[in-house]
Design an enzyme around this catalytic site. Sequence first.
Site, short mmCIF file in Angstrom:
data_model
loop_
_atom_site.label_atom_id
_atom_site.label_comp_id
_atom_site.label_asym_id
_atom_site.label_seq_id
_atom_site.Cartn_x
_atom_site.Cartn_y
_atom_site.Cartn_z
N LYS A 283 48.01 -44.96 -8.03
CA LYS A 283 49.18 -44.42 -8.66
C LYS A 283 50.26 -45.43 -8.38
CE LYS A 283 51.35 -39.87 -9.48
NZ LYS A 283 51.18 -38.45 -9.22
N GLU A 370 46.71 -22.46 -10.93
CA GLU A 370 47.52 -21.08 -11.16
C GLU A 370 46.91 -19.88 -10.88
OE1 GLU A 370 49.46 -24.69 -12.68
OE2 GLU A 370 47.86 -23.72 -13.14
N ARG A 398 49.87 -19.81 -17.25
CA ARG A 398 48.48 -19.93 -17.01
C ARG A 398 47.51 -18.83 -16.39
NH1 ARG A 398 47.78 -25.80 -17.84
NH2 ARG A 398 46.01 -25.82 -16.26
#
Length: 640
Positions: A283, A370, A398
């Site tokens: 990343k 979630e 969600r």
Amino acid sequence: MQLSEITHPNQLHTLSVRELEDIARQIREKHLQTVAATGGHLGPGLGVVELTIALYFTLDLDKDKVIWDVGHQAYPHKLLTGRFKDFHTLRQKDGIAGYLKRCENKFDHFGAGHASTSISAALGMALARDAKGEDFKCIAIIGDGALTGGMALEAINHAGHLPNTNVMVILNDNDMSISPNVGAISRYLNKVRLSGPVQFISGNIEEQLKHLPFFGDSLTPEMERVKEGMKRLAVPKVGAVIEELGFTYFGPVDGHNIEELIDTFKQAGKVKGPVFVHVATIKGKGYDIAEKDQVGYHAQNPFNLANGKAIPSSKPKPPSYSKVFAHALTSLASNNPKIIGITAAMATGTGLDKLQAKLPKQYIDVGIAEQHAVTLAAGLACEGMRPVVAIYSTFLQRAYDQIIHDVAIQNLPVFFCLDRAGIVGADGPTHQGMYDISYLRCIPNMVIMSPKDEAELQRMIVTGINHTSGPIAMRYPRGNGFGVPLMEEGWEPIEIGKSEILRTGEDLLFIGYGTMVYVALQAAEILSEHGIETTVINARFVKPLDSELIIPLAERIGKVVTLEEGCLMGGFGSAVAEALLDNNILVPLKRFGVPDILVEHAKPEQSYQSLGLTGSQIAQEIIQIYFSQVASKELEQKHS
């Protein structure tokens, strides 16, 4: 070839590996320059530059479909699909979106803002393709933590049971979401990608084979398969789980070696049935500062490219709501070991990284999960703990079933803290926190509140912690507070369901909720200049609504205005309207909020202006509705 000349990704087909590497350099340069100027997601896109180029080199994108997960990793995709000349407008009003949008570009085959959706969408497209007798490839690129989401695993489970359905899943494995990945899956993948045998064999098998007299400098497709097979033999667990689920596994592959990626994607593309390609990336690749601070440089406001430091504001700003929340919660948790902060891969965004640093045993990160976060909190609450679930408004959507089924029906004392509620700005429709008032208000046992400013936020945190008779939710906005004085400790709770009067007047009743309270005060001040005196209420709670205060005032004053930063349908204004009707108070009511539209990406102040939610706009409309046309013209001239 120059990146600016690429208007169709198939133009990559004519380029050599060296030329593709030069395109990668140009993408990184443009990516960095743009995000430094406009702000946006930095690390995710930098990590998939070579992956994107190599994949598109092997596809015919006039027919093949690539579905990206968490669209913030798709900036290189945007630069290769005809958006170079407009890329400087990234995340600006009417400019290039920060996420994928089907209406923006024909190569954006599926909208991507929330995580873990790509495999389901790609599989759906593949099944539709087969049903229609068509022939094209469907590729899902999942990564930046999205494999920690249960929906992705559900899709893998389904796809693996369809051996005749050609679909490719590419895992961009950078061991990160926004915060470092958590959980057994992440730990397993990291163990694989960093294991000694894989590292040794990835770098040495090909070189050793080339020294054999009958192979020479290049490997045949057959020997490429031998090489991949030897990798798997060296570490028996590599891909074992994925292959048991019905996929053909390739990898781990160096995600920054274009030649190796092209070879792997070509081989994977020839395999029938579900295929899984494991690509190891870094990343922030190519920008040393972002590589060293992968959390901090996941996304950035405008910054100095030379040193990576944020461009300072012209004047000091008050602390953000997230920072105030983090300080207050950590302070309370220090004196109450039952308080447990829970995040779904958003430690820095929600401020819970401060709790993690000081009280790691009272902090839980579940990954991009979630649903699990909410039911986990329900389990903690069953055993007498005080779970505080800090999740952005848009992401709590969600877990809607879990809020109802696992928390509200059982009336468990879970404290939901909804960051980024209301207008969020440049992230656009997928991230606007518009719906939480509506989707929570209809749930029995739920208490819902919102502070007018950061000082009231402190008090509401205490209120939420002290509320043990059922679930309670608090919404608060993105960005900085109003600069009101803050207390370090000793915050007093607010009585559940009680509002406050901030200004009195007999011509009009304003009832503001959350951030719109100050807008109501601004509008009231403007109206006062025209001889219109307004009572302003800070509602604090939408449920229970303070009917004892609101109903008599509405009946006496006779003109009511509600203000909220959320959708009007089923929102705060609707709650007030229902209360008035239920009490047979038939007075004029005007609701200000977000109508039945999607709020596109723009600066928050631009969105407020477009929606007519500034103090001057509200005052002008009130005069037009309830008072004289003459005053309206005077007001329009004064505030134009």
